[in-house]
Motif scaffolding. Sequence first.
Motif, PDB file in Angstrom:
ATOM      1  N   LEU A 112      49.515  50.786  39.781  1.00 20.54           N
ATOM      2  CA  LEU A 112      49.610  51.667  38.619  1.00 20.54           C
ATOM      3  C   LEU A 112      48.266  52.290  38.265  1.00 20.54           C
ATOM      4  N   ALA A 113      47.167  51.581  38.516  1.00 23.48           N
ATOM      5  CA  ALA A 113      45.844  52.154  38.251  1.00 23.48           C
ATOM      6  C   ALA A 113      45.585  53.345  39.173  1.00 23.48           C
ATOM      7  N   PHE A 114      45.929  53.199  40.458  1.00 23.03           N
ATOM      8  CA  PHE A 114      45.783  54.337  41.366  1.00 23.03           C
ATOM      9  C   PHE A 114      46.737  55.459  41.008  1.00 23.03           C
ATOM     10  N   SER A 115      47.907  55.116  40.551  1.00 26.42           N
ATOM     11  CA  SER A 115      48.870  56.130  40.135  1.00 26.42           C
ATOM     12  C   SER A 115      48.332  56.927  38.952  1.00 26.42           C
ATOM     13  N   LYS A 116      47.733  56.234  37.989  1.00 24.46           N
ATOM     14  CA  LYS A 116      47.155  56.933  36.839  1.00 24.46           C
ATOM     15  C   LYS A 116      45.960  57.775  37.255  1.00 24.46           C
ATOM     16  N   LEU A 117      45.200  57.295  38.237  1.00 25.62           N
ATOM     17  CA  LEU A 117      44.016  58.020  38.684  1.00 25.62           C
ATOM     18  C   LEU A 117      44.388  59.309  39.402  1.00 25.62           C
ATOM     19  N   PHE A 118      45.482  59.277  40.174  1.00 27.86           N
ATOM     20  CA  PHE A 118      45.880  60.450  40.942  1.00 27.86           C
ATOM     21  C   PHE A 118      46.681  61.458  40.128  1.00 27.86           C
TER      22      PHE A 118
END
Length: 126
Positions: free
Chosen positions: A78-84
């Motif tokens: 989810l952190a990578f999802s928010k970052l992208f």
Amino acid sequence: MIDFILWIIAGAFVGWIASIIMKTNNRQGLIADIIVGIVGAFVGGYFLSPLFNISTINEGNYSISALLVSLGGAIILLAFSKLFRNVGGFLVIVILALVVSTYVSCWPMASTSAFCAAVRAIPFLQ
């Protein structure tokens, strides 16, 4: 069959807890929670299992430690999802990946190109 149902329930639980921690729970429903939990368990199995030597829910382990490793993978996902979600975050990741790739491919002394010689001459890399 019961193992599959337990896997889905554990994935939903892990995904739901991860979405609460990452504050994305108002945008996703039950199906997204299940997907985040199961894919997060794969991410946790790849990155966190070797560090902690604990299996994940994808390997049929439903202990507290396996749920925590799966939760860690779901949070990373989810952190990578928010970052992208924005272009700036995507560009930062791409630039960092290129810098790391250049550093790793040019560091061995076997590469003799002028570009790699210039990379090795950068003062803070020595």
